[in-house]
Design a protein around this motif. Structure first.
Motif, PDB file in Angstrom:
ATOM      1  N   LEU A 214       0.830  -1.206   0.000  1.00 36.29           N
ATOM      2  CA  LEU A 214       0.000   0.000   0.000  1.00 36.29           C
ATOM      3  C   LEU A 214       0.862   1.252   0.000  1.00 36.29           C
ATOM      4  CD1 LEU A 214      -2.787  -1.019   2.557  1.00 36.29           C
ATOM      5  CD2 LEU A 214      -3.054  -0.701   0.093  1.00 36.29           C
ATOM      6  N   ARG A 215       1.920   1.247   0.807  1.00 40.49           N
ATOM      7  CA  ARG A 215       2.815   2.409   0.859  1.00 40.49           C
ATOM      8  C   ARG A 215       3.522   2.603  -0.477  1.00 40.49           C
ATOM      9  NH1 ARG A 215       1.066   5.483   4.954  1.00 40.49           N
ATOM     10  NH2 ARG A 215       1.043   4.356   6.930  1.00 40.49           N
ATOM     11  N   ARG A 216       3.921   1.494  -1.093  1.00 41.87           N
ATOM     12  CA  ARG A 216       4.581   1.595  -2.402  1.00 41.87           C
ATOM     13  C   ARG A 216       3.627   2.188  -3.427  1.00 41.87           C
ATOM     14  NH1 ARG A 216       5.737  -3.471  -3.162  1.00 41.87           N
ATOM     15  NH2 ARG A 216       7.771  -3.347  -2.130  1.00 41.87           N
ATOM     16  N   ARG A 217       2.353   1.757  -3.361  1.00 40.38           N
ATOM     17  CA  ARG A 217       1.363   2.305  -4.285  1.00 40.38           C
ATOM     18  C   ARG A 217       1.142   3.789  -4.014  1.00 40.38           C
ATOM     19  NH1 ARG A 217      -4.128  -0.393  -3.558  1.00 40.38           N
ATOM     20  NH2 ARG A 217      -2.747  -2.197  -3.586  1.00 40.38           N
ATOM     21  N   ASP A 218       1.101   4.166  -2.721  1.00 41.56           N
ATOM     22  CA  ASP A 218       0.938   5.586  -2.378  1.00 41.56           C
ATOM     23  C   ASP A 218       2.084   6.414  -2.944  1.00 41.56           C
ATOM     24  OD1 ASP A 218      -1.388   5.116  -1.056  1.00 41.56           O
ATOM     25  OD2 ASP A 218      -0.504   5.084   0.954  1.00 41.56           O
ATOM     26  N   ARG A 219       3.307   5.872  -2.816  1.00 47.56           N
ATOM     27  CA  ARG A 219       4.457   6.619  -3.350  1.00 47.56           C
ATOM     28  C   ARG A 219       4.372   6.741  -4.868  1.00 47.56           C
ATOM     29  NH1 ARG A 219       7.170   3.979   1.043  1.00 47.56           N
ATOM     30  NH2 ARG A 219       7.572   2.143  -0.230  1.00 47.56           N
ATOM     31  N   MET A 220       3.878   5.694  -5.519  1.00 48.69           N
ATOM     32  CA  MET A 220       3.720   5.758  -6.971  1.00 48.69           C
ATOM     33  C   MET A 220       2.689   6.817  -7.348  1.00 48.69           C
ATOM     34  SD  MET A 220       3.789   1.683  -7.921  1.00 48.69           S
ATOM     35  CE  MET A 220       3.330   1.978  -9.621  1.00 48.69           C
ATOM     36  N   LEU A 221       1.595   6.896  -6.570  1.00 50.94           N
ATOM     37  CA  LEU A 221       0.567   7.895  -6.858  1.00 50.94           C
ATOM     38  C   LEU A 221       1.096   9.298  -6.633  1.00 50.94           C
ATOM     39  CD1 LEU A 221      -2.574   6.182  -5.264  1.00 50.94           C
ATOM     40  CD2 LEU A 221      -2.114   6.524  -7.697  1.00 50.94           C
ATOM     41  N   VAL A 222       1.887   9.468  -5.561  1.00 50.12           N
ATOM     42  CA  VAL A 222       2.483  10.781  -5.300  1.00 50.12           C
ATOM     43  C   VAL A 222       3.404  11.181  -6.445  1.00 50.12           C
ATOM     44  CG1 VAL A 222       4.091  12.027  -3.817  1.00 50.12           C
ATOM     45  CG2 VAL A 222       2.279  10.650  -2.799  1.00 50.12           C
ATOM     46  N   THR A 223       4.208  10.211  -6.916  1.00 45.74           N
ATOM     47  CA  THR A 223       5.111  10.486  -8.040  1.00 45.74           C
ATOM     48  C   THR A 223       4.326  10.839  -9.296  1.00 45.74           C
ATOM     49  OG1 THR A 223       6.754   8.959  -7.133  1.00 45.74           O
ATOM     50  CG2 THR A 223       6.961   9.528  -9.457  1.00 45.74           C
ATOM     51  N   LYS A 224       3.242  10.070  -9.536  1.00 49.22           N
ATOM     52  CA  LYS A 224       2.416  10.343 -10.710  1.00 49.22           C
ATOM     53  C   LYS A 224       1.777  11.721 -10.608  1.00 49.22           C
ATOM     54  CE  LYS A 224      -1.614   8.556 -13.208  1.00 49.22           C
ATOM     55  NZ  LYS A 224      -2.672   7.509 -13.238  1.00 49.22           N
ATOM     56  N   ASP A 225       1.286  12.063  -9.405  1.00 48.30           N
ATOM     57  CA  ASP A 225       0.662  13.362  -9.201  1.00 48.30           C
ATOM     58  C   ASP A 225       1.659  14.488  -9.442  1.00 48.30           C
ATOM     59  OD1 ASP A 225      -1.790  14.746  -8.303  1.00 48.30           O
ATOM     60  OD2 ASP A 225      -0.496  15.459  -6.687  1.00 48.30           O
ATOM     61  N   ALA A 226       2.887  14.307  -8.933  1.00 46.15           N
ATOM     62  CA  ALA A 226       3.924  15.321  -9.138  1.00 46.15           C
ATOM     63  C   ALA A 226       4.271  15.456 -10.619  1.00 46.15           C
ATOM     64  CB  ALA A 226       5.171  14.953  -8.330  1.00 46.15           C
ATOM     65  N   THR A 227       4.276  14.327 -11.333  1.00 44.89           N
ATOM     66  CA  THR A 227       4.574  14.360 -12.776  1.00 44.89           C
ATOM     67  C   THR A 227       3.499  15.128 -13.535  1.00 44.89           C
ATOM     68  OG1 THR A 227       5.715  12.223 -12.634  1.00 44.89           O
ATOM     69  CG2 THR A 227       4.993  12.945 -14.818  1.00 44.89           C
ATOM     70  N   ILE A 228       2.231  14.873 -13.176  1.00 46.28           N
ATOM     71  CA  ILE A 228       1.131  15.570 -13.853  1.00 46.28           C
ATOM     72  C   ILE A 228       1.210  17.076 -13.595  1.00 46.28           C
ATOM     73  CG2 ILE A 228      -1.377  15.872 -13.867  1.00 46.28           C
ATOM     74  CD1 ILE A 228      -1.605  12.862 -13.350  1.00 46.28           C
ATOM     75  N   ARG A 229       1.513  17.442 -12.342  1.00 44.39           N
ATOM     76  CA  ARG A 229       1.627  18.874 -12.034  1.00 44.39           C
ATOM     77  C   ARG A 229       2.787  19.509 -12.791  1.00 44.39           C
ATOM     78  NH1 ARG A 229       0.930  17.131  -6.768  1.00 44.39           N
ATOM     79  NH2 ARG A 229       3.004  17.838  -6.143  1.00 44.39           N
ATOM     80  N   GLU A 230       3.886  18.751 -12.944  1.00 43.28           N
ATOM     81  CA  GLU A 230       5.027  19.271 -13.694  1.00 43.28           C
ATOM     82  C   GLU A 230       4.663  19.467 -15.172  1.00 43.28           C
ATOM     83  OE1 GLU A 230       8.766  20.644 -14.761  1.00 43.28           O
ATOM     84  OE2 GLU A 230       7.774  20.506 -12.815  1.00 43.28           O
ATOM     85  N   ILE A 231       3.845  18.551 -15.695  1.00 49.32           N
ATOM     86  CA  ILE A 231       3.396  18.693 -17.091  1.00 49.32           C
ATOM     87  C   ILE A 231       2.568  19.961 -17.247  1.00 49.32           C
ATOM     88  CG2 ILE A 231       1.869  17.707 -18.847  1.00 49.32           C
ATOM     89  CD1 ILE A 231       2.798  14.936 -17.888  1.00 49.32           C
TER      90      ILE A 231
END
Length: 476
Positions: free
Chosen positions: A269-286
């Motif tokens: 679950l924590r690994r998935r949360d970190r992946m979502l945080v990374t994905k969210d940061a990537t979208i904001r950077e886009i």
């Protein structure tokens, strides 16, 4: 949730908390549970909640929630409610022919019985008794006594998404802090955290401190809670694994019976949360990069406009610059957002400032927003920004004649329905004005965007004073 908070709840809220935690009683006793409430006239009970165990077979094939139980003198539910003592029966003649033990437990709060919990245990599915079954049943009996004393539900739990269940892992801790039992799933979770030895017989507080070693210092408050065996929820995260713990003190007749510790391996679950945080940061950077690119385009349009000598060409490039800038505003907002909805008020305010700046050369425009847009879905925010930009610009250029005056944007939100009025105090529309007969690019853009979102556009003169009003209606 602290114990003080538990006692401050209304009976309904308290029963909601009870049902939120009674999965422990169901899984540890391998039983179906029903919650019966008496009606106001006190002539029947209604089943308001039901749960089946995940640790064993169900004893009730049908859903009982909503059924009404008429008062009968020998009914265990009524007996338990009136006597405030457990009432037990055995029924071997159920519809499916399954022998079932039934136990009615009064649910006590303070000095009142406010409900009855009925426990149905399928005797055909009784598991061979081993260490797990013995410890589960022992813990279930302690929790049942706590129900009788008004000490259940327990505090916390906290986050429902991460809340451990009995099947995730159970550790039994005695009053002296020693571990006397750890379920197989709990052992597996401890192994993943790097605990390779047998934990039974160890002191639970010392075990937690050793697991934290090399990760971070253990807070003094947490260690005090562990040693005092108070309710607490905490996580331990190591580089490659993580666990969540819920400590539930067991107290009967004022005497501590140790703790029931629920634990869950939350690594995935924590690994998935970190992946979502990374994905969210990537979208904001886009979004941030798109905003920068649009601002570059706007700058190029301004440079090109300065080189033109044709007034029509300059005006066309200024309009294009304004439209590109309004889209950039949306992406700028999305680059700072953590969800899919956009707080549109700040976008509208920036559009109004931009309109006022453009009109500053020929007059003073007081452009303001009255009321709030609320949040707008990100997929509709760009279109709405362009529509507001065009309507405000039309109000400044045509309503005020690029002179001085007031422009107001009045949004009204009712659920998914949004109505926006853009008003000016200018000369108003000519008497023969008819929407759809104009060749204005701005109105064409608005009409196209409104059609794409299933909205409507209305243009008419104001009734409350001089000037015109544009009204759009959208549903998100």
């Amino acid at each position: 949730m602290a114990n003080g908070d538990i006692h401050a709840l209304s009976d309904t809220e308290w029963l909601d908390a009870f049902v939120g935690q009674w999965h422990l009683l169901s899984d540890l006793s391998f039983s179906d549970l029903l919650l019966w409430l008496p009606d106001e006239e006190f002539d029947s009970f209604t089943c308001v909640a039901q749960i089946r165990p995940v640790t064993g077979p169900t004893a009730l094939e049908d859903d009982v929630t909503g059924e009404v139980l008429e008062f009968e003198p020998d009914n265990p539910v009524l007996v338990a409610y009136l006597t405030r003592e457990m009432s037990e029966t055995s029924d071997n003649e159920l519809s499916a022919g399954i022998p079932v033990d039934v136990l009615a437990v009064p649910v006590i709060r303070g000095d009142r019985c406010i409900a009855v919990m009925e426990r149905h245990t399928n005797q055909m599915g009784v598991r061979a008794v081993g260490a797990l079954e013995e410890n589960y049943l022992e813990a279930a009996e302690v929790l049942t006594k706590m129900v009788l004393e008004g000490n259940f539900p327990l505090a916390p739990p906290s986050d429902k998404a991460l809340e451990p269940k009995a099947g995730d892992g159970v550790v039994r801790v005695q009053p002296n802090g020693s571990i006397t039992y750890s379920s197989p799933n709990a052992v597996t979770a401890f192994r993943r955290m790097g605990v390779e030895h047998d934990i039974e017989g160890e002191n639970f507080s010392d075990l937690v401190a050793s697991m934290w070693e090399g990760v971070e210092s253990v807070g003094q408050t947490l260690m005090a809670d562990l040693q005092a065996q108070r309710s607490v929820v905490f996580d331990i995260e190591r580089p490659r694994a993580s666990m969540r713990f819920v400590l539930l003190p067991l107290v009967v007749k004022g005497e501590t019976e140790g703790m029931l510790v629920l634990c869950r391996d939350t690594t995935d679950l924590r690994r998935r949360d970190r992946m979502l945080v990374t994905k969210d940061a990537t979208i904001r950077e886009i979004h941030h990069r798109v905003k920068n690119n649009l601002q570059t385009v706007a700058a190029l349009l301004r440079m090109q406009s300065r080189r033109l000598t044709s007034p029509e060409g300059k005006e066309a490039l200024r309009d294009a610059n304004r439209r590109v800038s309004s889209i950039a505003l949306v992406h700028d907002t999305l680059s700072h957002s953590f969800d899919d909805d956009v707080a549109f008020d700040q976008i509208c305010d920036r559009i109004l400032r931009m309109a006022g700046d453009l009109a500053a050369a020929s007059g003073t425009v007081d452009a303001r927003r009255v009321a709030s847009f609320g949040v707008v879905p990100s997929e509709a925010a760009t279109s709405l920004a362009m529509i507001i930009t065009e309507l405000v610009q039309n109000a400044v250029e045509h309503g005020l004649g690029s002179g001085s005056g007031k422009v107001e944007v009045r949004p009204q939100r009712v659920g998914p329905n949004l109505t926006v009025d853009v008003l000016d105090d200018g000369a108003g529309l000519p008497e023969d004005f008819e929407l759809g007969q104009q060749t204005s690019l701005g109105l064409a853009i608005i009409s196209t965007l409104m059609k794409d979102h299933g909205g409507t556009l209305e243009l008419r003169n104001r009734e409350d004073g001089p000037g015109a009003m544009a009204r759009i209606k959208l549903t998100f």
